[in-house]
Design a protein around this motif. Structure first.
Motif, short mmCIF file in Angstrom:
data_model
loop_
_atom_site.label_atom_id
_atom_site.label_comp_id
_atom_site.label_asym_id
_atom_site.label_seq_id
_atom_site.Cartn_x
_atom_site.Cartn_y
_atom_site.Cartn_z
N MET A 104 0.83 -1.21 0.00
CA MET A 104 0.00 0.00 0.00
C MET A 104 0.86 1.26 0.00
N ASP A 105 2.04 1.19 0.59
CA ASP A 105 2.95 2.34 0.55
C ASP A 105 3.38 2.63 -0.88
N THR A 116 -2.88 5.48 -14.20
CA THR A 116 -4.22 4.90 -14.38
C THR A 116 -4.27 3.41 -14.07
N GLU A 117 -3.10 2.78 -13.90
CA GLU A 117 -3.08 1.32 -13.73
C GLU A 117 -2.00 0.89 -12.75
N VAL A 118 -2.34 -0.09 -11.91
CA VAL A 118 -1.34 -0.78 -11.12
C VAL A 118 -1.31 -2.23 -11.62
N LEU A 137 -6.41 -6.10 -2.82
CA LEU A 137 -7.26 -5.47 -3.83
C LEU A 137 -8.28 -4.55 -3.18
N ARG A 138 -8.89 -5.01 -2.10
CA ARG A 138 -9.89 -4.18 -1.41
C ARG A 138 -9.27 -2.90 -0.88
N LYS A 139 -8.08 -3.03 -0.29
CA LYS A 139 -7.40 -1.84 0.25
C LYS A 139 -7.07 -0.83 -0.85
N ILE A 140 -6.61 -1.33 -1.99
CA ILE A 140 -6.29 -0.43 -3.10
C ILE A 140 -7.54 0.30 -3.57
N LYS A 141 -8.64 -0.44 -3.69
CA LYS A 141 -9.88 0.16 -4.20
C LYS A 141 -10.45 1.19 -3.22
N VAL A 142 -10.30 0.93 -1.93
CA VAL A 142 -10.76 1.91 -0.94
C VAL A 142 -9.91 3.18 -1.02
N HIS A 143 -8.61 2.99 -1.17
CA HIS A 143 -7.69 4.13 -1.19
C HIS A 143 -7.79 4.92 -2.48
N ARG A 144 -7.91 4.20 -3.60
CA ARG A 144 -7.93 4.89 -4.89
C ARG A 144 -8.86 4.14 -5.86
N PRO A 145 -10.15 4.42 -5.79
CA PRO A 145 -11.14 3.67 -6.56
C PRO A 145 -10.95 3.75 -8.07
N ASP A 146 -10.34 4.84 -8.56
CA ASP A 146 -10.21 5.03 -10.00
C ASP A 146 -9.07 4.24 -10.61
N LEU A 147 -8.20 3.67 -9.80
CA LEU A 147 -7.02 2.97 -10.31
C LEU A 147 -7.42 1.59 -10.83
N HIS A 148 -7.12 1.33 -12.08
CA HIS A 148 -7.43 0.02 -12.67
C HIS A 148 -6.41 -1.00 -12.15
N ILE A 149 -6.91 -2.11 -11.63
CA ILE A 149 -6.03 -3.15 -11.10
C ILE A 149 -5.94 -4.30 -12.11
N LYS A 150 -4.74 -4.45 -12.64
CA LYS A 150 -4.43 -5.59 -13.51
C LYS A 150 -3.47 -6.47 -12.74
N GLY A 151 -3.85 -7.72 -12.51
CA GLY A 151 -2.99 -8.49 -11.63
C GLY A 151 -3.03 -9.98 -11.82
N PHE A 152 -1.90 -10.61 -11.49
CA PHE A 152 -1.74 -12.03 -11.29
C PHE A 152 -1.74 -12.84 -12.60
N THR A 153 -0.65 -13.53 -12.81
CA THR A 153 -0.58 -14.44 -13.94
C THR A 153 -1.45 -15.65 -13.67
N ALA A 154 -1.73 -16.39 -14.71
CA ALA A 154 -2.51 -17.62 -14.55
C ALA A 154 -1.79 -18.61 -13.66
N ASP A 177 -14.82 -9.54 -7.46
CA ASP A 177 -15.62 -8.85 -6.44
C ASP A 177 -14.74 -8.01 -5.52
N ALA A 178 -13.49 -8.44 -5.33
CA ALA A 178 -12.56 -7.71 -4.45
C ALA A 178 -11.93 -6.51 -5.14
N GLY A 179 -12.04 -6.46 -6.49
CA GLY A 179 -11.50 -5.29 -7.19
C GLY A 179 -10.62 -5.59 -8.39
N LEU A 180 -10.32 -6.86 -8.66
CA LEU A 180 -9.49 -7.19 -9.82
C LEU A 180 -10.28 -6.91 -11.10
N GLU A 181 -9.63 -6.23 -12.05
CA GLU A 181 -10.35 -5.82 -13.26
C GLU A 181 -9.84 -6.45 -14.55
N SER A 182 -8.58 -6.83 -14.60
CA SER A 182 -8.07 -7.51 -15.78
C SER A 182 -6.84 -8.32 -15.42
N LEU A 183 -6.43 -9.22 -16.35
CA LEU A 183 -5.29 -10.08 -16.12
C LEU A 183 -4.16 -9.75 -17.08
#
Length: 381
Positions: A104-105, A116-118, A137-154, A177-183
Motif C-alpha cells: 500500500m505504501d 491509471t493502472e497498477v 485489492l480491497r485496500k487499493i480500491k478503498v484508497h484509490r477507486p479510480d485505479l485500474h487493477i491488472k494483476g496475477f498471472t494464470a 468482487d474484491a477489485g481485480l479488473e483484468s489479467l
C-alpha cells in the motif's frame, strides 16, 4: 495513415506471394502459411505485410499508458529453468516478501500522480494466498477507486485457487468482487507440452492457462496474452501457441493484446542457450501481427527490448509500447533486459514514438483514449 499495398516487396516465391495476397485481401492465413513465413519470409517481406496490417487497424497511432508495478515477492515454489527472477521458497532468505502495508505504501507513493493502472505480479508464495491478495485489492480500491487493477498471472491464480479449494470460476469471481479488473498475460511461456516439460514442468499447463483466461473473459474481464520465444522452441511450437490463442479469441473476444517476450539467458539454468537476434525478434513481431488477426493490439515491452529496438518494432506490426512503468520492475532487469532501470516519463515515451514518425496516444488499460499527443508539440505533465 491509410494502409497501401506495396507491390515492390512481393517475392518471386509463389507460395509467399499467395500469402501476401491473402493478407491484402483481408483473408485469414493458415498455420501452414505461418510456418512458411517463419521458414522462408525475409525480414523486409514480413515487416511490410505486418506494417500493412498495423496501419489498416490503427494508422500511425501508438499507445502507451501511465502505470506502475507491485511485485509482492520473488520467492517462488516453482523452478522454471528460464527464470532469473525468482528464488526458491526454500531459500526465501535470499528473496523479498512485501506485506500488505508495504504494498500500500507503493500505491500511496503515486497519490496525486496521473497514473491509471497498477500491475501486480510476482512469484508464487504459499503464504500469499487468495484471501491475502483479495485484501490487497480491497485496500487499493478503498484508497484509490479510480485505479485500474491488472494483476496475477494464470500461474499465480492456479495456485491460489487450488490452495483455497475453489474452482476457477469461483476464484475469479471472488477476486473480481474484491477489485481485480483484468489479467496480464504472463505464465503462458510456450504451450507445447514437450517444451514446457523441459523449461517449466511444474507450473500450470497450457489448458489450465487458457481455462483461467477464458473464465475471466466470461466474467466480462479483459486479459492479455504472452509467448516466451527464442529458447528451445521450434517455429511449429510458436504457430501452435498462437493458434490456441487465436481460437480462444474467436470464441470469447476477451484478449486485448499479444506480447511476445524475448528469452534472456542471464543468471538462469538456460544460460547456455543463445538469445535470438534482433532480426529474429522483429520477424517474430511481424508474423505475430499477421497471424493474430483477431487480436486488436500487439505490444512491445520496451524494457525487455530496449528503447531503440522497441522504437524499431513500430515498423513491424507493434502499436503499443506498454507504459511508463517505474524503477521497481525487477522481473526483466534481473534476466538481462536492455533497460536495467526501466522507467520512462510520459515525455520520454511521447518523444520516442514521435521520432519513429508515429502518433503517441495515452490510453487506459482497456484502450480508452486519455490524451492524443499527435497534434501537440509540447508535452504537459
Amino acid at each position: 495513415m491509410a494502409a497501401v499495398m506495396d507491390q515492390s516487396i512481393l517475392p518471386g516465391d509463389t507460395d509467399l506471394r499467395a500469402i501476401a495476397q491473402k493478407i491484402y485481401n483481408d483473408q485469414r492465413i493458415t498455420d501452414e502459411d505461418t510456418l512458411l513465413l517463419f521458414e522462408k519470409g525475409s525480414l523486409g517481406f514480413v515487416g511490410s505485410l505486418a506494417n500493412f496490417v498495423r496501419e489498416k487497424l490503427h494508422g500511425d497511432i501508438t499507445y502507451f499508458n501511465r502505470n506502475f508495478h507491485i511485485e509482492p515477492t520473488n520467492a517462488c515454489i516453482y523452478t522454471c529453468n528460464f527464470c532469473s527472477y525468482s528464488r526458491l521458497y526454500a531459500h526465501r532468505d535470499e528473496a523479498w516478501e512485501l506485506g500488505l502495508e508495504q504494498m500500500m505504501d507503493i500505491v500511496k507513493k503515486y497519490d496525486g500522480e496521473p497514473v491509471t493502472e497498477v500491475h501486480i505480479v510476482g512469484g508464487v508464495h504459499p503464504k500469499m494466498n487468495l484471501e491475502f491478495f483479495a485484501e490487497l485489492l480491497r485496500k487499493i480500491k478503498v484508497h484509490r477507486p479510480d485505479l485500474h487493477i491488472k494483476g496475477f498471472t494464470a500461474v499465480e491464480l492456479d495456485y491460489m485457487f487450488r490452495k483455497a479449494k475453489k474452482t476457477v470460476a469461483e476464484g475469479m469471481q471472488y477476486l473480481k468482487d474484491a477489485g481485480l479488473e483484468s489479467l496480464p498475460g504472463g505464465g503462458a511461456e510456450i504451450f507445447a507440452e514437450a517444451v514446457r516439460q523441459q523449461i517449466c514442468p511444474d507450473k500450470v499447463d497450457a489448458d489450465g492457462w487458457l481455462k483461467i483466461h477464458e473464465t475471466a473473459h466470461q466474467l466480462g474481464m479483459h486479459t492479455n496474452a504472452t509467448m516466451l520465444y527464442g529458447h528451445i522452441e521450434s517455429f511449429a511450437d510458436r504457430v501452435d501457441h498462437m493458434r490456441r490463442l487465436r481460437e480462444l479469441q474467436d470464441h470469447t473476444k476477451g484478449f486485448n493484446t499479444f506480447i511476445p517476450l524475448k528469452f534472456r539467458n542471464k543468471d538462469n539454468d538456460m544460460s547456455h542457450v543463445p538469445e535470438s537476434t534482433l532480426v529474429e525478434d522483429m520477424r517474430l513481431y511481424a508474423i505475430a501481427r499477421i497471424y493474430l488477426d483477431n487480436f486488436p493490439h500487439l505490444k512491445a515491452y520496451w524494457p525487455m527490448l530496449g528503447r531503440q529496438n522497441a522504437q524499431l518494432s513500430l515498423s513491424f506490426g507493434v502499436n503499443d509500447l506498454d507504459g511508463t512503468i517505474d524503477d521497481t520492475t525487477k522481473i526483466y532487469s534481473m534476466a538481462g533486459a536492455e533497460e536495467q532501470t526501466p522507467s520512462m516519463s510520459t515525455e520520454d515515451l511521447v518523444v520516442l514514438i514521435k521520432q519513429a514518425k508515429r502518433q503517441p496516444v495515452e490510453r487506459g488499460t482497456l484502450y480508452n483514449v486519455i490524451k492524443d499527443y499527435g497534434q501537440s508539440e509540447n508535452v504537459k505533465m
